[in-house]
Design an enzyme around this catalytic site. Sequence first.
Site, PDB file in Angstrom:
ATOM      1  N   ASN A 239      44.756  45.061  44.289  1.00  0.00           N
ATOM      2  CA  ASN A 239      44.230  43.896  44.988  1.00  0.00           C
ATOM      3  C   ASN A 239      43.488  42.985  44.031  1.00  0.00           C
ATOM      4  OD1 ASN A 239      42.143  45.849  44.666  1.00  0.00           O
ATOM      5  ND2 ASN A 239      40.902  44.710  46.127  1.00  0.00           N
TER       6      ASN A 239
ATOM      7  N   CYS B 238      40.450  43.039  43.140  1.00  0.00           N
ATOM      8  CA  CYS B 238      39.441  43.696  42.284  1.00  0.00           C
ATOM      9  C   CYS B 238      39.907  45.050  41.767  1.00  0.00           C
ATOM     10  CB  CYS B 238      38.118  43.836  43.048  1.00  0.00           C
ATOM     11  SG  CYS B 238      37.470  42.271  43.667  1.00  0.00           S
TER      12      CYS B 238
ATOM     13  N   GLU C 167      40.845  47.921  43.043  1.00  0.00           N
ATOM     14  CA  GLU C 167      40.487  49.235  43.585  1.00  0.00           C
ATOM     15  C   GLU C 167      41.378  49.677  44.741  1.00  0.00           C
ATOM     16  OE1 GLU C 167      38.171  46.580  46.425  1.00  0.00           O
ATOM     17  OE2 GLU C 167      38.920  46.546  44.374  1.00  0.00           O
TER      18      GLU C 167
END
Length: 975
Positions: free
Chosen positions: A571, A573, A575
Site C-alpha cells: 500500500n 506505506c 505495511e
Amino acid sequence: MSLETTSPPSAADASTAPVRVIRRDGSVSSFDPTKISVAMTKAFLAVEGDDAATSSRVHHVVEELTGQVTDALLRHAGPEPALHIEQIQDQVELALMRGGHHKVARAYVLYREERARARAASRPAEAPARPELRVRAADGTLAPLDWDRVAHVVGEAVAGLADVAAEPVLAETRRNLYDGIGADELALAQIMAARTLVEQEPNYSFVSARLLLDKLRAEALSHLAGAARQANQDEMAAGYGDYFRDYVHRAVELELLDPELTRFDLDRITAALRPERDLNFGFLGLQTLYDRYFLHENGTRFELPQAFFMRVAMGLALREDDRERRAVEFYELLSTFAFMASTPTLFNSGTTRPQLSSCFLTTVDDDLDSIFQAYKNNALLAKYSGGLGNDWTPVRGLGAHIKGTNGRSQGVVPFLKIANDTAVAVNQGGKRKGAACAYLETWHVDIEEFLDLRKNTGDERRRTHDMNTANWVPDEFLRRVEADGEWTLFSPDEVPDLHDLYGTAFAERYREYEAMADRGEITVFRRVRAVELWRRMLTMLFETGHPWITFKDPCNLRSPQQHVGVVHSSNLCTEITLNTSTDEVAVCNLGSVNLVAHVGPDGLDTERLARTVHTAVRMLDNVVDINFYTIPEARRSNLRHRPVGLGLMGFQDALFELGVPLASDAAVEFADRSMEHLSYHAISASVDLAAERGRYATFEGSLWSKGILPIDSIELLAKAREGDVLDVDTSSTLDWDGLRERVRTVGMRNSNVMAIAPTATISNICGVGQSIEPQFRNLFVKSNMSGDFTVVNPYLVRRLKERGLWDEVMVADLKYFDGSLGEIDRVPDDLKELFATAFEVDSRCLVDAASRRQKWIDQAQSLNLYIAAPSGRKLDELYRYAWHKGLKTTYYLRAQSATHVEKSTLRGTDGRLNAVPAGTRGTNTVPAGTRGTNTVPAGTGSVPAAAVPAVAPSPAPAAEPAACRIDDPDCEACQ
C-alpha cells in the site's frame, strides 16, 4: 540595527498595513518590512564593510532574507495579526542563522543585548504604570481586560505539573498584549507564552495544550449557545454531560453526524465521559486534533476532546447488541491512549459518510477501460481519506505492439503521470494531501524509466513529483545480483503469467521466457546486468527517496490467502500485503496499540496488553461492516476477507521506560517478545470473534485453516529460497500449539490481523514516538500540516534531572549538537547509549528488530532505514541484509535533514502559534526528492560504483543525500 528607529511605513507596504507591531512601550504601529531590510543591511555592513562590491552583494542577500522573515512572520500571525517587536527581531536572528551568516547573526545578537542593557539603565526607578488594556470582542465592542481570569486560566493550566509555574507564562503573555487586542489574540498570546518555555521544560507542552483547550472550550460553548460563553476546566467538568448532548444534536442538525447517535442512551454515555482526560494532551497532539480532526461549522470548532473520542467510539459500536456498553469500552481505550484508531476512522466514525478504512490496493489491467477506471477509483477512494497502492505491472511496456491500432505503446509512464495528478487534485477534503504509491515489478521493460519518475530533471511529462513509487522485487532478481548474473526485462503483454507467479514457480517460468527470447519468440525484451540495475535502484532511492524496495516473494509465500489470489503490491506505506485483481480492491482497516502504555516497572504488562488487543480487534472488525464504501470492488473484497491491521506505536518510548538502548540485543529481544504477545492475542481475538460472529467467507483453504500461523509460514519462505541464506530467528515463548488448534477448528473472523503502520499523526495525538521508529533527535523542531513544534525528549530530561544535569547550558548544547548527546562531555556514557538518535544507530539493528517482529505478523511493517553518511556499499549491504533477514518490505530511506535544531538562543520562533485550521501553512523547506526546489542539487547523491562488493569502493558523496527527510511536512509518513 534597531528595528524601532527606522523610517515609517511606506505606501508600497500598504498590503501589510493590517498587521500591527507592538512596541516595547505598549504602543502599536503598522508592520513595515523595509525596517527589517534596513536593520539587516546595517548588520551586514557593520561586519563585512561598506565598499561597493560588498554593498551590491549584501543588497541581494538582504532582499532574500527579508522575504523569508516576512513570510515567516505573516505565516505565524493569527487571524487578527499582531507582532511584538521582539518576535520580529527573533525571526531576523533565526533567518541569519539559517542562512549561515553566523558572524552577522552574532553581531546582531550582541547589538540587541547592548540595546537591552541601555534601555534598562535609562529606565526610571519607577516606571509609569501601563495604561489599562481593553479587549475587542467579535462584534467590535471593547471591554476591560480581565487579568484575573487570565491568571486563573494560566494557574489552572500549570496545576499538577512538575517544574512549571504560572509567573513566566503570565510575564510573557503580558509582554505581547496591547490595547484593543482581539479575544482570539488574547487566547493565542497565552498559548504562545507557554510554548516559548517548552525547550527549557517539556511539561510546558502540557501547559500550552491546556491553554489551547481553554480557547477551544470558549469556541465550542459559544457556538452551541449562540452567544459568547467561557468555562474553566472545573466548570466544564461539571457541565460536560449537558455539553455532549447539545453537541450531538447540533452535529446531527448540521448533517455532520449520523442521526443514529441520538438514539443511544445518552445518560449511560455521558456518565462514562472523563473530562479530566482533556488535560492529558501535549500541545502537538491537541493542536493536531484542533487543526484536522474536530468537527466544525465554517471553521468554528465545537467538538471537545472527550466528545471526539466518544463520537468515534459510538460510531464503531453502532451495530453492537449492547452498543452503549461497547461504546464505553471503546472510549476507554481511545481516551486513555492505550489504543488509537487510524486517521480515517477518527475523521469519519459516527459521521454521515463513515469511510473508516485506511488503505486500498488495486491492480490496473492492460486496457484503457481499466486504466481510466483506476483513475476514477483512486479519486473516489482518496476523497474520504484513503491511502492508495496501485499495481501497474500488467500495463504493457514502451514499444509493445497494440493490436487494435497496429501501433506501438508509449509504456506505463504517461499513465502514471495522470495518476500522480489525480492524487494531487483529490486532497481528502483539505484534511491531508491525497496520497498514492505506484508499484512495478523489477522485470517490467519500463523499470528504468520508472526509477526516474521522482527526479527533478528531465522531461516533466515523464515525472511524478507527488506520487510515491515502489519496486516489487522478486527473489530471482536478488539471486542474479548476488551471482552477478544477467537480468531480462519484458513487456507484460508477452509474459502475462509472470504477474501472478512467485517463488519457485516464478523463477522457473522466468527462465523459460528468457530461453524464448533467445529463440526470437519474444519481441520486446532487454538484457541488463542485474548488478547494474540494482545499483541504479539504490542510486535513485538515495537521490530521490524512491522507489522503495519491497519483496514480492516473502509477501506471497507467507500470505494466509494465497489460495484465493496473489499479492501484487503493498500500500501507500508498505505495511499492507493483500491480494488484488481487476475484480477486487483490497481494503485494510488499521489501528495501533500504544506499547509504552503497557509497560510498567516489571516490564511488559501482558495482561493489560491482552485486554487491549482483544477490544482493539473487535473495533477493527466492526469497521468492515460499518464502513462507507465508495466503490463496489472494495466492498466485495472487504466483506469476503475481512482483513484488519493491528499495529503498535511508542516502541522507542517503551525502551526508554525500560532503560534499554535501541542498539542492543535486549531491544531486539523486546521487539520479539512484545510482538509475540500482540500477535498471540490478536489471533486469539479473531478466533473469539469467529466463534461469536462466524468465520470470514474464504477461510477454507487458507493457511489458517491448515493450522499454519505466521510463525509457521517462515518455513514456506525458506523452502522457496532454494538454499539462499534466510537468517530468521524462530524462537517462541507462548502456547502456540493450543492456539494453532483453536484457529484450525474454530476458524478466524479476519483473513489478516496484523500490520505495523507509520502512525505519525496518531502518535502525535498520543504523545509518543511513531510506530517502531527510533528517536529522531532529543531536541528538534518537527514540521507537519499543523505547523512547526519544538520537541524535547521528556525521558531524557527526566534522567538528566535525576543526575542534576538539566539546565540552560544543556539546552544550548543540545541545540548546538543537533539534539545529539554524543559530543556533550558531561553526559554519562550510559545515557548517551540509551538516548542515541536514529542516525547514531546502525540500521542493521532496526532490521534485526524488524525481522523478529516479521515472524509474528501476517502482513508487513513500515520500516524506515536511517543512514547518516550513505555510500553505495552501505546501501547495498543494508538492503540485501533486509532481504536475507526475511523482511517483506522496507519504506523510506532517511538521511540527515537540512533543517536541524536552530543553534541560537531563540524562544518562541518554532512555528505557527495560532490555532487555526490547517491549510494556511506557508512555504516549508521542501525535502529533497519530493518536488519543486530542493536544498540538495539533483544528482549529488548518486550511488558510487561500490554498490556491490565486486566493484572497488568509492568515497561517499560529500553532499547531503536526497532521501526522504524525517521532518517533511508533506510526507504521508510524517502526518
